[in-house]
Design an enzyme around this catalytic site. Sequence first.
Site, PDB file in Angstrom:
ATOM      1  N   LYS A 126       0.852  -1.193   0.000  1.00 57.71           N
ATOM      2  CA  LYS A 126       0.000   0.000   0.000  1.00 57.71           C
ATOM      3  C   LYS A 126       0.888   1.244   0.000  1.00 57.71           C
ATOM      4  O   LYS A 126       1.882   1.297   0.740  1.00 57.71           O
ATOM      5  CB  LYS A 126      -0.879  -0.015   1.256  1.00 57.71           C
ATOM      6  CG  LYS A 126      -1.959   1.062   1.301  1.00 57.71           C
ATOM      7  CD  LYS A 126      -2.725   0.967   2.626  1.00 57.71           C
ATOM      8  CE  LYS A 126      -3.921   1.899   2.683  1.00 57.71           C
ATOM      9  NZ  LYS A 126      -4.593   1.836   3.999  1.00 57.71           N
TER      10      LYS A 126
ATOM     11  N   SER B  75      -9.660   2.131   3.092  1.00 58.23           N
ATOM     12  CA  SER B  75      -8.786   2.858   2.183  1.00 58.23           C
ATOM     13  C   SER B  75      -7.885   1.957   1.350  1.00 58.23           C
ATOM     14  O   SER B  75      -7.415   2.373   0.296  1.00 58.23           O
ATOM     15  CB  SER B  75      -7.898   3.817   2.970  1.00 58.23           C
ATOM     16  OG  SER B  75      -6.992   3.106   3.803  1.00 58.23           O
TER      17      SER B  75
ATOM     18  N   SER C 262      -9.431  -0.262   7.216  1.00 57.23           N
ATOM     19  CA  SER C 262      -8.887  -0.073   5.864  1.00 57.23           C
ATOM     20  C   SER C 262      -8.254  -1.309   5.245  1.00 57.23           C
ATOM     21  O   SER C 262      -7.955  -1.315   4.054  1.00 57.23           O
ATOM     22  CB  SER C 262      -7.858   1.054   5.860  1.00 57.23           C
ATOM     23  OG  SER C 262      -8.527   2.287   5.944  1.00 57.23           O
TER      24      SER C 262
END
Lengths: 512, 98, 498
Positions: free
Chosen positions: A84, A159, A183
């Site tokens: 990420k 997210s 997330s």
Amino acid sequence: MSDTAALVQLTAAEMAEKIRNKEVTSRELVEAHLAVIEAAEPQLQAFLKVSAQEALAQADEFDALSDEDKAKLPELAGVPIAIKDMIVTEGIETTAASRILEGWVPPYDATVIERLKAAHMPILGKTNLDEFAMGSSTEHSAYQNTMNPWNTECVPGGSGGGSAAAVAGFEAPLALGTDTGGSIRQPGAFTGTVGVKPTYGAVSRYGAIAMASSLDQIGPATRSVLDSALLYEVIGGHDKRDSTSIPEPVRPAAEAAREGAKRDLKGMKVGLIKEIGGEGFQQDVLDRFNECVKLLEDMGAEVVEVSCPHIGYALSAYYIVMPSEASSNLARYDGMRYGLRVMPPVDVPQTAANMMSYTREAGFGDEVKRRIILGTYALSAGYYDAWYGSAQKVRTLIIDDFNKAFDQVDVLICPTAPTTAFKFGDKIEDPMAMYVNDIATIPANLAGLPAMSIPAGLSGDGMPVGFQFLAPQKRDEVMYKPAAALEAALEEQWGGPVWKSMNTPWLEGLNK
Amino acid sequence: MSTFTREEITHLGDLARIALTEKEIVRMQDELNSIAESINTVQEVATDDVQPTANPVPLEAYLRPDVAQKPLTQEQALSGAPVKEDGMFVAPRILGEE
Amino acid sequence: MAEKLMKYAEATDKYDVVFGLETHVELSTNTKLFCPAHIEFGGEPNTQLTPVSLGLPGSLPVVNETAVDYAIKLGLALHCQINEWSQFARKNYFYPDMPRDYQISQYDKPTNGEGYLDVELEDGTVFRVPIERAHIEDDAGKNTHVGGADGRIEGADHSLVDYNRAGVPLIEIVTKPITGAGDRAPEIAGAYMRAIRDIVRALGISRAKMEQGNMRADVNVSLRPSADAPLGTRSETKNVNTFRGIEKTLRYEIRRQAAILDEGGEILQETRHWDEATQTTAGGRVKSDADDYRYFPDPDLVMLHITQSHIDEIAAQMPEMPRERRNRLKDEWNFSDIEMRDVINADALDLIEETVKAGATAAGAKKWWLGELSREANNQGVTLEELSITPADVAEVEKLIADGKLNDKLAKQTVNFVLAGEGTPAEVVEKRGLKVVSDDGALEAIVMEAMEANPDVVEKLKSGNMKPMGALIGAVMRATKGSADAKSVTKIVMSKIK
């Protein structure tokens, strides 16, 4: 189905085994995934940056090791991974999906990246996210939308939508995410993958770009419970560079996952959180959840209802603590040391203060600005006690609730998210509607508990549903056993992993 | 209860160093008021007898030995600088009143 | 625009003075408060940074053990309550020299709580200064203002930022409001600051060089009509970095505020700055909402736990405190109160102690450091310590005098050459050929010459009037460029007129 497609559909543990059996090299694995990325990205847009050269070099380095050296490495050695873009990588652009960090190339590696490199796990690239991990759909990325591999008209969650979509779409067997309010887990639920948030402090945050320091935690995104366990064991454990890192060794998660695969849960007490579910939850989410509960009971688990009376205040407390900490953590993006600088318009004095204000105005997106303003307010003199102070007290109450619950049961369960993946644009204009999506994931962050989402099946319209386990602090392994058991039971029912029901046109044209 | 006025949002923008546009201020006023209304509920249960939690997992600070490690080179330190000069970061004019 | 000032005596007569000091002391740890970057004064810009002290995304602070121990030492010296649990908090404000745009400090749970410091004034009075807290925090970087006149912030075009200092550990010692000082407030403030300086030096926790910014103070002053009236509005003069500046700031603020109050005016709650050039304080920024620092516990750090056994361990290693040391040395050196006070005021205690250690007598050491060398330091506008002569040099000169190899005059010349960087006293003596002319034959000839040139003087001497002897000695000294020993000259003259 080409060889490449068959290869990338293996679990990471299976890929690792093939490496050990010399059926495949790390380079071949990296090349296969780079081929999928090339084919899939036009439809998925999961990656912000693909680091092909670096990944191939890392793979070659691993392949060149002696068998003896390879044997000393963690089980997942040689298996590639996606990161990420909230985690800093030396020499590879890291942006947090924000304009304000566009072009920033970090001069250092996060601790988890150092550990992945030490394990010789090649890094395929950096995945998309909501800007600074603020959002539940990845629509708040400053750069691009990421599509849900199950239905490209739907969001992948957020997210960490990029990591989840990359893993679900076979662009990577493994990915790292960060989980502040869900997330990792909510995108896992939305994409039919496994997402784990370890105990707060179980994985070093050094090098994870901070959103809300007391809630943030790095964790695995994978397609199987065992893969998550193995990855957690690579990245977890004490780190002296993070003051909130727990000074204890990693928990035996892989062992627990393998134990769970035997599907024997006799003697295990499972607590169903009474306050999560019901109103606001999609009916087929609840149906899949109840079917899973039945499966747990069938394997011998005793399922009881437990009450966490203060959980209803979790969302409110979260939306005070998170923006407060974020408002302070994001102050450093001021146009001085790295990232964007925007000078004020000519009619405004060209001062440092104004430069900062115009830089931040231009560099941050709406959601980030909204949370900074909210957090600034919550911390400001005169409101601190009523807001931040109260929210911290709610955390205490929620922790107490969980402590009492864990006096009665071994693990807790609830749905991961109230709904399945929604369509692009559905909630973007209504912050509160978006926030409510995190109602079932937030409590674990407030209480620092480990929690994991695994696929529970599909909704009526064919979208994945997530099932969540929560375990006591610092006892992450406890949730891996029932999760692996449920996964095995479900896969037997389905005749294979949940992704067997997914259309993957980007795998069709692959040849090798 | 707490409601955000225009002036308040402008002031918060100043505190947070964000040059909010007119449009943003207007839109944020509605949004923040709706969020504030919903999160004000924390006060219902945050009574005096409850201790606040700052870190969810209670730990004592680990203290680092006072031993130096290799620093960033000047080049690394300045590698992201929007503007640099003579090995230093350049700031626009700083007002004494700031 | 000169401000109206009341006469000092009148101001302190009419108003009750309340003041407070917030003293920042930079700790001399090897590395920074929250990261392992080595600290060095005057290094190349931006070379003493890790991702933490540069505030890079993802970096996290970890507390330096030595900095905490130093704080505990200072806490013990200031008789502070040392809290078992303390906490770091973020102080949020934007400034270009702050890498994270928040400072990590301590707020409602400082490491050191209430304490006090007894300070001795010039006349021997002891005044107890109450301490509110002494907390740990990190420093900011440094701005150099470019393009304006003489490097000042006003009118500068832009600034260059060096973050080397960012993250250097500081302790901020905050006094409670100090009352009952009356017209001696400036004296007490100065004595307090010197006492703090001496303590941190004795503890070895700071270089405590004000001129290098190791110590600086914010001076708060308010006036009220009488000691039982509520506290008045205060001004806060920031970052005063000389002892004299602190005393003068207090004096000036008392006079300025008294003049305003006398006319029925109101004191603004504002931050001010001491201007050394004009010897005034200048108004800065009126305190406002902009000072909303939004303190909250730093979630990247956890509670600091200090056990009693650790405190005891440190207490057992505490060195002698400056006041006790002064009293001991005064006895050892056999100095009077007044002599000792002069030594302290001249900031010469350490230097004399070292000079004595190097072999000089206390009286001899004092004579040099408080006499010739003080004058020289004053001329050069530097501190005694900064003079390019060491205590060992001074002790060597003293030894040369004691051995009869130098007379006073030659000794002074020797010292001047040492100060000019010509080497150690022995080297200077050798190089310059400075030695007492003790060869009686040579000296006798010169004395005879002088006597012949001054027959009237010789007559007077012969008649028993010894007053003009000096003229004769002077003549010999001129002829020998000062290297004659006056006693020897006298002896020769006396033998000749017999």
